[in-house]
Write an enzyme that holds these catalytic residues in place. Structure first.
Site, PDB file in Angstrom:
ATOM      1  CG  HIS A 170      29.798 -10.985  -5.968  1.00 22.93           C
ATOM      2  ND1 HIS A 170      31.452 -10.745  -5.446  1.00 22.93           N
ATOM      3  CD2 HIS A 170      30.370 -10.995  -6.946  1.00 22.93           C
ATOM      4  CE1 HIS A 170      31.954 -10.878  -6.587  1.00 22.93           C
ATOM      5  NE2 HIS A 170      31.591 -10.429  -7.526  1.00 22.93           N
ATOM      6  N   PRO A 171      25.613 -10.006  -5.831  1.00 13.77           N
ATOM      7  CG  PRO A 171      24.718  -9.785  -7.585  1.00 13.77           C
ATOM      8  CD  PRO A 171      26.000  -9.671  -7.107  1.00 13.77           C
TER       9      PRO A 171
END
Lengths: 289, 289, 289, 289
Positions: free
Chosen positions: C69-70
């Protein structure tokens, strides 16, 4: 037996007179006069036209029309509608003493005004009818005759609303509702027993009971689908039981147990929302919407 | 006849026994035992010493002491204090049926526990006494004997507080007060008739009436200068009349007329402030201070 | 582009992976694992199966999944969903100072836990995200990893709810509503200007404005059709204008003019009804339903 | 230096003029005219006699009297009283911009009416003075001259009340008080931090802080012993902390944290009691007494 507005607009005069005439207590001339205004866009227009016919009639005809209505609690309610309406407020089962009082008031009224006491009983409690009787007996004849026609308006509006279906139904029903909010928990109060009482003199008669649902409301309005009878009411909420179930300590005995809210209805076609916001130590209510 | 704590501290033992003995229902040994603790700094200390003497006595002596108290509603209240206390709650004028019920409960109680039912009647309404009777009958003897001594504690504390004056008086009185705020006008509601009722079974007996003053309060507390009897109450406020005098239109009949607030007292020595904040369409109440 | 649950249940594995895989941030193995549980009776079941696959995976795979996930406010939001979500709370337009603070917190977080800070931004205000950052930095790794998966649960539930239609949709939206009751008049307050503000530090940013309708409500909920962001809010009601229009005298300046109600949302999927009951001299509010 | 009314009634004319003359801004003729009415039964009578002398004077003398008063925020407040009064509302420390605005308004006012803007600054906040300036500039000269004399009345009443003691003191002081009731617990809320702010444009300046005592009140009124300045206020109550200390769960973040009550004062000599009744989920306030 209901009839649609569309059918009423289409039928011949004789059928039209039969269909709507009875609502006006056996006065076919009212239907005949209203006939000229057909077709009607709404049921309210139909009713307005019929009442317009009554209002436009000569005083003698109006008087005959009003006199044609049965006495309240009288022996001779002419139409089934009249009989049913009087039964709805308990006028068919008066005690001998109350029956005598009604007759005494009625006799005084007829002696003074020359026509029977007109009142739309479905818009009143028994107490309110008595209160109206006393109040209206004191009025001057002109004011009182206007009131009699206004009552005919209410009576016939209810009858038409029951018999005719279609666009633009007149507003004839009111609604009494409640909800209980537990502001101690910040949630609706679920499972609270609610009772509705109607005032009759010094006493209160129970009309309805309910248990609040998951939203703190009753599944059905406490009164709905009919006019709210003008008069005094009391709601009782078993909030002591509610907080006991939640395990809240609030004194022994608890500060609040059954909370009564006492109020009156003055607008039979209105919406009365009478909620209870409560903690074990405080509560508030208001006429809401 | 009151006596000062200073005088009590100074008098000889015989005089001391006479002066405070009667408060303990003809038990001079209590005064004699407390004597060793003289002088007392406060009236509360005096009472604590006397109760300490009772608690330190052998069980047989405690039992004899409790048994020496008259039956509730009995024929033979030994002391004038007992007679006066029982009269205060109406136990001297019971109906034959209520008298029989009290005697039945009392007989069951004595049969089970071997001593008469002790209760500080000035801290209870008649309903509450009956409720206590039923509840305490179900208890085990040890718990109930502790309760009997606790009731002696309440009774004698009231008696001492009435007879002895001085520093450190025990807190024996409660207070019930109200005020009415007209939140429609943003001012105290002046001239509002207020009635206080005590619940007795299904009925409510009027205890007091008052008119709110310029500050929306009553000139005197509704109950004051005595313990607040544990039990159910109803305050009734004639707010319909108030708003009518102000010329406010609020329906016919008005939505609110006489507003009842129903609550219970559980702390006889507490302060119960039960105000009404109202408009013609809403109200709230709370236990305040 | 939405897809029906029925179609999802029918399509082949490759299509299924494409259709739902993106919701899980480019992790086709999640869709593949969930595939075994097809067909799904409800959309909630589909989501539960996918989250079950994540929870059943070995820790290394879970970790890789979370690491994929960013970063919040990072330069490289992998999927369009991630980009849109971060924009929704203003993370794409941070001031240089705020951007630096976010990065500092993020670096500390990754240094401590070894994975990026996961939070379902659509369930939070910017203030709340910062508050969560500080709070969660202090936790032990096990608790925090469970929280990271819980946040993935919230994120993916929202994504699935946006992409799949069918029976048993998960509850992902909340609602903020109000109404204004004029208890001076006993009616809904009509035409009252209402403003909703979101707290951001010491300031309040306006989110919405509305005018109360004939029922004293706003035509639309103040927030609806999305999660209610956790955080602080203020409602402002122009009641002074309302009573001025009604011609009510309430002092110069009037006692109440703009009434602020300040409250916080803690349940993004909940219903917050925050009404105002008011006279020119009093008001009350509560969390209603 | 105060003087008793009895002494004032007894002293010779010269001493009387000195003693009360300064209150009327160096206008010995006012004291001389009032002298004829000695002795005074009350301090209010003394003030009424002096104001009567002003009102009975020829317009030219009244005008000279009013013109003798210093400009607001002017360089030349003649008497110490004037200087102190202007300092009380911060007019001695205006920013250059505000100073310029006051002077601009003052110049327009004097150009229109021919006398300086009179206002009893101790009865106003700075915002209210500006608001009065704008409003009164728009009036016709006759109305405004009457207002100027009314302001002299307020100013001199305050000065006399500060200098003369005796029977029948005029009512010159107001009071702002609060209390906090925890309706979740049915008790006063003890230890709640309360802050009072004064509105100044878009901002709020803190005037006072307090902690509620055992009765839920503040030991001192928030404002007392002086007129309540007309203007906007905000009370802030840290109820979130209070319920957290009580261990009550009310959401994370809690629904209510710091509750602001925003209201205005319009009667400087009035009593404003602005209480807070609250649970973690609801609150109400009202102007009480």
């Amino acid at each position: 037996m209901t009839v649609t507005l569309a059918d009423l607009n289409r039928m011949d005069l004789a059928a039209f007179e039969v269909a709507v005439g009875e609502a006006f207590e056996v006065a076919p001339w009212v239907a005949a006069a209203a006939n000229a205004r057909r077709p009607f866009a709404t049921v309210s227009d139909l009713h307005a036209a019929m009442m317009g016919a009554v209002r436009a009639a000569p005083r003698e005809q109006q008087l005959a029309f009003v006199r044609n209505h049965p006495d309240l609690a009288g022996k001779a309610a002419v139409t089934e509608d009249s009989q049913r309406e009087q039964a709805s407020v308990g006028l068919d089962t008066l005690s001998p003493k109350a029956f005598a009082r009604f007759h005494r008031l009625n006799d005084s009224y007829k002696a003074k005004f020359g026509f029977p006491f007109m009142i739309c009983v479905r818009r009143h409690t028994r107490d309110s009818i008595l209160e109206q009787f006393e109040r209206r007996l004191a009025r001057d004849p002109e004011t009182e005759f206007a009131q009699a026609l206004q009552e005919v308006f209410y009576i016939t509006r209810l009858r038409l609303a029951a018999k005719v279906t279609g666009e633009g139904m007149p507003q004839v029903n009111g609604r009494l509702s409640t909800h209980v909010l537990d502001t101690h928990a910040g949630r609706p109060a679920v499972g609270v027993a609610v009772e509705l009482y109607e005032q009759a003199g010094e006493r209160y008669h129970r009309l309805a009971t309910a248990i609040t649902n998951g939203d703190g409301r009753t599944d059905q309005p406490l009164i709905g689908g009919r006019p709210l009878p003008i008069g005094g009411y009391e709601l009782r909420f078993a909030v002591g039981d509610h907080f006991r179930r939640r395990g809240i300590e609030a004194g022994d005995p608890p500060f609040l147990d059954v909370v009564p809210l006492r109020f009156s209805v003055a607008e039979p076609e209105g919406h009365y929302h009478v909620p209870l916001l409560c903690t074990p130590w405080s509560y508030s209510t208001y006429r809401g919407s």
